[in-house]
Write a protein that holds these residues in place. Sequence first.
Motif, PDB file in Angstrom:
ATOM      1  N   ILE A   1      30.870 -14.949 -25.742  1.00 24.58           N
ATOM      2  CA  ILE A   1      31.070 -13.518 -25.137  1.00 24.58           C
ATOM      3  C   ILE A   1      31.746 -12.663 -25.860  1.00 24.58           C
ATOM      4  CG2 ILE A   1      30.628 -12.364 -23.808  1.00 24.58           C
ATOM      5  CD1 ILE A   1      30.244 -14.435 -21.776  1.00 24.58           C
ATOM      6  N   GLY A   2      30.590 -11.679 -26.745  1.00 25.57           N
ATOM      7  CA  GLY A   2      32.096 -11.029 -27.591  1.00 25.57           C
ATOM      8  C   GLY A   2      33.030  -9.246 -26.830  1.00 25.57           C
ATOM      9  N   SER A   3      33.533  -9.354 -27.363  1.00 27.70           N
ATOM     10  CA  SER A   3      34.439  -8.764 -26.552  1.00 27.70           C
ATOM     11  C   SER A   3      33.460  -7.391 -26.338  1.00 27.70           C
ATOM     12  CB  SER A   3      35.755  -8.292 -27.603  1.00 27.70           C
ATOM     13  OG  SER A   3      35.826  -7.977 -29.211  1.00 27.70           O
ATOM     14  N   GLU A   4      33.451  -6.961 -27.015  1.00 28.22           N
ATOM     15  CA  GLU A   4      31.603  -5.758 -26.642  1.00 28.22           C
ATOM     16  C   GLU A   4      31.532  -5.933 -25.375  1.00 28.22           C
ATOM     17  OE1 GLU A   4      28.995  -4.243 -29.545  1.00 28.22           O
ATOM     18  OE2 GLU A   4      27.965  -2.876 -28.180  1.00 28.22           O
ATOM     19  N   GLU A   5      31.318  -6.878 -25.058  1.00 27.54           N
ATOM     20  CA  GLU A   5      30.241  -7.191 -23.762  1.00 27.54           C
ATOM     21  C   GLU A   5      31.673  -7.364 -22.168  1.00 27.54           C
ATOM     22  OE1 GLU A   5      27.638 -10.327 -23.544  1.00 27.54           O
ATOM     23  OE2 GLU A   5      28.350 -10.781 -21.052  1.00 27.54           O
ATOM     24  N   ILE A   6      32.079  -8.234 -22.745  1.00 27.01           N
ATOM     25  CA  ILE A   6      33.711  -8.413 -22.450  1.00 27.01           C
ATOM     26  C   ILE A   6      33.968  -6.556 -21.576  1.00 27.01           C
ATOM     27  CG2 ILE A   6      36.355  -8.941 -21.717  1.00 27.01           C
ATOM     28  CD1 ILE A   6      35.582 -11.546 -23.965  1.00 27.01           C
ATOM     29  N   VAL A   7      34.733  -5.550 -22.523  1.00 27.34           N
ATOM     30  CA  VAL A   7      34.656  -4.118 -22.717  1.00 27.34           C
ATOM     31  C   VAL A   7      33.054  -3.426 -21.236  1.00 27.34           C
ATOM     32  CG1 VAL A   7      34.960  -2.382 -23.009  1.00 27.34           C
ATOM     33  CG2 VAL A   7      35.997  -3.847 -24.151  1.00 27.34           C
ATOM     34  N   GLU A   8      32.335  -4.303 -21.859  1.00 24.84           N
ATOM     35  CA  GLU A   8      31.226  -3.556 -21.158  1.00 24.84           C
ATOM     36  C   GLU A   8      31.129  -4.065 -19.526  1.00 24.84           C
ATOM     37  OE1 GLU A   8      28.243  -1.767 -24.544  1.00 24.84           O
ATOM     38  OE2 GLU A   8      27.792  -2.781 -23.603  1.00 24.84           O
ATOM     39  N   ARG A   9      30.995  -5.325 -19.508  1.00 27.78           N
ATOM     40  CA  ARG A   9      30.536  -5.947 -18.535  1.00 27.78           C
ATOM     41  C   ARG A   9      32.186  -5.834 -17.504  1.00 27.78           C
ATOM     42  NH1 ARG A   9      27.922 -10.805 -18.038  1.00 27.78           N
ATOM     43  NH2 ARG A   9      28.805 -11.202 -16.352  1.00 27.78           N
ATOM     44  N   LEU A  10      33.176  -5.359 -17.899  1.00 24.04           N
ATOM     45  CA  LEU A  10      34.348  -5.286 -16.446  1.00 24.04           C
ATOM     46  C   LEU A  10      34.481  -3.648 -17.019  1.00 24.04           C
ATOM     47  CD1 LEU A  10      37.841  -7.185 -18.255  1.00 24.04           C
ATOM     48  CD2 LEU A  10      35.590  -7.747 -16.632  1.00 24.04           C
TER      49      LEU A  10
ATOM     50  N   ARG B   1      22.422  -0.833 -20.579  1.00 26.56           N
ATOM     51  CA  ARG B   1      23.567  -1.779 -20.522  1.00 26.56           C
ATOM     52  C   ARG B   1      23.708  -2.425 -19.287  1.00 26.56           C
ATOM     53  NH1 ARG B   1      23.181  -3.652 -24.559  1.00 26.56           N
ATOM     54  NH2 ARG B   1      24.662  -4.999 -24.706  1.00 26.56           N
ATOM     55  N   LEU B   2      24.327  -1.586 -17.723  1.00 27.79           N
ATOM     56  CA  LEU B   2      24.740  -2.166 -16.949  1.00 27.79           C
ATOM     57  C   LEU B   2      22.594  -2.744 -16.170  1.00 27.79           C
ATOM     58  CD1 LEU B   2      26.796   0.546 -14.933  1.00 27.79           C
ATOM     59  CD2 LEU B   2      26.883  -2.108 -15.479  1.00 27.79           C
ATOM     60  N   ASP B   3      21.480  -1.698 -16.254  1.00 33.51           N
ATOM     61  CA  ASP B   3      20.355  -2.707 -16.538  1.00 33.51           C
ATOM     62  C   ASP B   3      20.034  -4.036 -17.020  1.00 33.51           C
ATOM     63  OD1 ASP B   3      19.364  -1.075 -14.403  1.00 33.51           O
ATOM     64  OD2 ASP B   3      18.895   0.493 -15.584  1.00 33.51           O
ATOM     65  N   PHE B   4      20.808  -3.642 -18.205  1.00 32.14           N
ATOM     66  CA  PHE B   4      20.328  -5.142 -19.662  1.00 32.14           C
ATOM     67  C   PHE B   4      21.541  -5.873 -18.657  1.00 32.14           C
ATOM     68  CE2 PHE B   4      22.566  -6.812 -22.449  1.00 32.14           C
ATOM     69  CZ  PHE B   4      21.605  -8.434 -23.020  1.00 32.14           C
ATOM     70  N   TYR B   5      22.487  -5.782 -18.210  1.00 33.03           N
ATOM     71  CA  TYR B   5      23.498  -6.896 -17.638  1.00 33.03           C
ATOM     72  C   TYR B   5      22.699  -7.993 -16.337  1.00 33.03           C
ATOM     73  CZ  TYR B   5      26.808  -6.025 -21.189  1.00 33.03           C
ATOM     74  OH  TYR B   5      27.006  -5.646 -22.590  1.00 33.03           O
ATOM     75  N   ALA B   6      22.297  -7.271 -15.176  1.00 36.39           N
ATOM     76  CA  ALA B   6      21.300  -7.323 -13.938  1.00 36.39           C
ATOM     77  C   ALA B   6      20.664  -7.592 -14.845  1.00 36.39           C
ATOM     78  CB  ALA B   6      21.118  -6.309 -13.422  1.00 36.39           C
ATOM     79  N   GLU B   7      19.665  -7.686 -15.691  1.00 37.23           N
ATOM     80  CA  GLU B   7      18.293  -8.111 -15.842  1.00 37.23           C
ATOM     81  C   GLU B   7      19.073  -9.393 -16.542  1.00 37.23           C
ATOM     82  OE1 GLU B   7      15.765  -8.068 -15.976  1.00 37.23           O
ATOM     83  OE2 GLU B   7      15.298  -5.931 -15.001  1.00 37.23           O
ATOM     84  N   GLN B   8      20.266  -9.598 -17.658  1.00 32.59           N
ATOM     85  CA  GLN B   8      20.829 -10.695 -17.830  1.00 32.59           C
ATOM     86  C   GLN B   8      21.337 -12.318 -17.172  1.00 32.59           C
ATOM     87  OE1 GLN B   8      22.647 -10.370 -21.996  1.00 32.59           O
ATOM     88  NE2 GLN B   8      24.639 -11.346 -19.927  1.00 32.59           N
ATOM     89  N   THR B   9      21.559 -11.566 -16.086  1.00 30.19           N
ATOM     90  CA  THR B   9      22.625 -12.410 -14.959  1.00 30.19           C
ATOM     91  C   THR B   9      22.171 -12.069 -13.952  1.00 30.19           C
ATOM     92  OG1 THR B   9      23.523 -11.028 -14.189  1.00 30.19           O
ATOM     93  CG2 THR B   9      25.239 -11.496 -15.997  1.00 30.19           C
ATOM     94  N   GLY B  10      20.998 -11.784 -13.704  1.00 26.54           N
ATOM     95  CA  GLY B  10      19.868 -11.700 -11.907  1.00 26.54           C
ATOM     96  C   GLY B  10      21.123 -11.290 -11.476  1.00 26.54           C
TER      97      GLY B  10
ATOM     98  N   LEU C   1      25.020  -5.119 -10.155  1.00 25.18           N
ATOM     99  CA  LEU C   1      24.946  -4.907 -11.562  1.00 25.18           C
ATOM    100  C   LEU C   1      24.332  -3.123 -12.073  1.00 25.18           C
ATOM    101  CD1 LEU C   1      25.807  -7.315 -13.541  1.00 25.18           C
ATOM    102  CD2 LEU C   1      27.241  -5.707 -13.128  1.00 25.18           C
ATOM    103  N   ARG C   2      23.395  -3.099 -10.924  1.00 23.24           N
ATOM    104  CA  ARG C   2      22.629  -1.628 -11.809  1.00 23.24           C
ATOM    105  C   ARG C   2      23.357  -0.895 -11.427  1.00 23.24           C
ATOM    106  NH1 ARG C   2      18.179  -3.667 -13.489  1.00 23.24           N
ATOM    107  NH2 ARG C   2      16.720  -4.987 -12.512  1.00 23.24           N
ATOM    108  N   PRO C   3      23.010   0.224 -12.187  1.00 24.44           N
ATOM    109  CA  PRO C   3      23.887   1.326 -12.210  1.00 24.44           C
ATOM    110  C   PRO C   3      23.554   2.469 -10.656  1.00 24.44           C
ATOM    111  CG  PRO C   3      21.849   1.817 -13.544  1.00 24.44           C
ATOM    112  CD  PRO C   3      22.271   0.123 -12.589  1.00 24.44           C
ATOM    113  N   ALA C   4      25.005   2.727 -10.170  1.00 25.62           N
ATOM    114  CA  ALA C   4      25.155   3.851  -8.817  1.00 25.62           C
ATOM    115  C   ALA C   4      23.953   5.044  -8.744  1.00 25.62           C
ATOM    116  CB  ALA C   4      25.446   3.896  -8.473  1.00 25.62           C
ATOM    117  N   PRO C   5      23.055   5.307  -7.508  1.00 22.71           N
ATOM    118  CA  PRO C   5      22.602   6.215  -7.809  1.00 22.71           C
ATOM    119  C   PRO C   5      22.993   7.310  -8.678  1.00 22.71           C
ATOM    120  CG  PRO C   5      21.904   5.589  -6.018  1.00 22.71           C
ATOM    121  CD  PRO C   5      23.362   4.855  -6.786  1.00 22.71           C
TER     122      PRO C   5
END
Length: 705
Positions: free
Chosen positions: A601-610, A665-674, A678-682
């Motif tokens: 896991i790269g640092s870019e993903e870490i920052v985005e995920r947090l 990116r939030l949609d992407f991570y929601a897909e990736q992790t199931g 993580l889906r974006p707020a309305p």
Amino acid sequence: MSDVVSVRKDGEVAVVTIDNPPVNALGHAVRSGVYEAMAGLRDDADVKAVVLACAGRTFSAGADITEFGKPPQPPALFELINAVEDMPKPVVAAMHGTALGGGFELALGCHYRVADSKARVGLPEVKLGLLPGAGGTQRLPRLIGPEEALKIIVSGDFVGADKALKLGIVDEVTDGDVNEAALELARRLAADGTGPVRLSDRDDKLQAVKADDTAFNETAGKLTARARGLEAPHACVEAVRWSFELPFEEGLTKEREKFMELVAGDQSKAQRHIFFAEREASKVSDMPKGTTPREVKTVGVIGAGTMGGGISMNFANVGIPVTIVETSQEALDRGFATIEKNYRISVSRGRMSEEELKVRMSRLTGTTDMSDLADADFIIEAVFEEMDIKKDIFGKLDAIAKPGAVLASNTSYLDIDEIAAATNRPGSVLGTHFFSPANVMRLMEIVRGEKTDFDVLATAIDLGRKIRKVPVVVGVCFGFVGNRMLKARQLQTEQLLLEGATPQQVDKAITDFGFPMGPFAMGDLAGLDIGWRIRKHVGADAEGGRAEIADALCEMGRFGQKTGRGFYIYEKGARGGTPDPEVEALIVETAKRFGIERREIGSEEIVERLIYPMISEGAKILEEGIAQRSGDIDVVWIYGYGFPIWRGGPMFYADQVGLAHIRDRLDFYAEQTGNDALRPAPLLQKLADEGAGFASLAGKKVRAA
Ligand code: CAA
């Protein structure tokens, strides 16, 4: 004559007065007013000297920050100051209140300076991500030497009149009327025929550094050591260096260019945003005009633990006596010993005298009898986070506290309305949530309950300002603004470990982003057992959700720094922790147990995920009306959690990144992790779809209802 600048003559002296409330900022009208006034007086043969003064509560607080980023209107401030310095007759600045930034630079363009004994001067531009851009970096070194100038410019700290006199910044300090004193000096200069003294002509104070800049470099190194990620402190050093390396005119031009570069940059935009957001955050949109705070002369604090002790110190520091209640003498003694130990650190660093320590300690009184709070004006409960205990205490307080007393809870999560309902005076109850260490961290979340009276809210805001905190008014929900968003981050930190990151990778990504500490190092410092006990006691939801690894570490007796082991190993005497293969093995084994295949896991993903889930939670907080403005959320994160100020806080940062990117990116991570959480707020989704940002909500009511 202009509305904001007037000229009157007193014999051979002309007095030019700026009157632009509230802080005499040097906006366009002021600049042109002073420019015209000086032009008129230049050739007036009847005028032999000039006083430059300001009306109202202060000398000028500098450039008008609201004009930054807009097309410049002449005369520029540096042109005005050059014109003042070029006056063929002496100009005396009369300074009271705070002469700051461009205001102080204007005074440096004058030939003499007189200050009232309570006046303070400073160049706080660095705190706005800037350098003094109107000659300050070139004139101040010529007045007091580059090294002393460096200290003032890079720190942005204010200098009191007495020290300013010692340093040679001002020529005279008066206990009387500063305008009179300046007038007196101007009359003497006129009578003696003494001419102007221009700093741009002086270079005597530059000679020592020109010959040997070793000490200058050392001072610069020390001053910038803590400026991680910030551009402005380094630019300030560079500019002060030009003062002794380049001729005055050239230094001035380069200073100007650097200022223009910084003012257009993202860091300064972020820091200016926070300057205004900080001032907005304690404004309550529906508070009736004229609401007056209740008087607070004495404070009561229940609990002498880490929080109670830290909270009490804030009041002792500003001269407000505190009665501290504990359940036993032993607990009181322990609490008082910790407070004294904390003050001793200041004494040992030369920041406090032994006498002052005694004075502050003498403002604290311990008791084991809660009825000793009968006279307290403002009572803060800071005991264990358990609703039943809090309700019990508030029930008792209701019977003890005098009418009109404010009853506050320092709870970091719990429902203030439920606590208030344990009393017969819910209007007098609110939350005052301090952040650890409570005597240091500047944030104070003021939690407004459903029934909190306006004057009670005003009292807490006023008191917060008195103890030099940054009060932010928030609504009731689990964890309020700060901890609720922290939870969104925490849910991802452990998850990242299970998916393949190591604690050190996560921490590094976060410190590289600009936080002073990563989440795992922070957990080790605070003590992993705190969250563990709460999770065991109240359930996983209470403290950032499930935490398999942290819980397993605690079961092994690894509570963090205090036990020498946590997510890291702490060797005696070593600064910071080192990675531990045993922890990595535990992570690998836990991931296997959950059937998670670990990956790089790269640092870019870490920052985005947090960070992105925090932003999404922030959007929900706005939608629910828990925070009034996105800037309030930024202020909470900067002053309570060390979010890098040069990124402007999570919501400002989100706008800079672009909400569409964050949504995707939030949609992407929601897909990736199931994980659909993580889906974006309305609201985030909606703004992103519209191509808008959180800033577009300013002044609008966001709350759905
Ligand atoms: N420009 C525009 N508005 C300003 C301002 C400025 N320089 N300084 C203060 N204000 C506004 C505040 O936003 C506030 O507005 P609201 O009442 O609408 O909220 C109002 O003036 C009063 O300010 P405070 O609430 O902060 O009042 P205070 O008494 O607590 O503090 C102060 C007064 C110490 C002057 C503080 O306002 C302050 O530190 N101001 C900023 C000073 C500064 O950074 N100056 C440098 C400007 S940059 C510059 O000058 C660049 C250059 O070299 C060319």
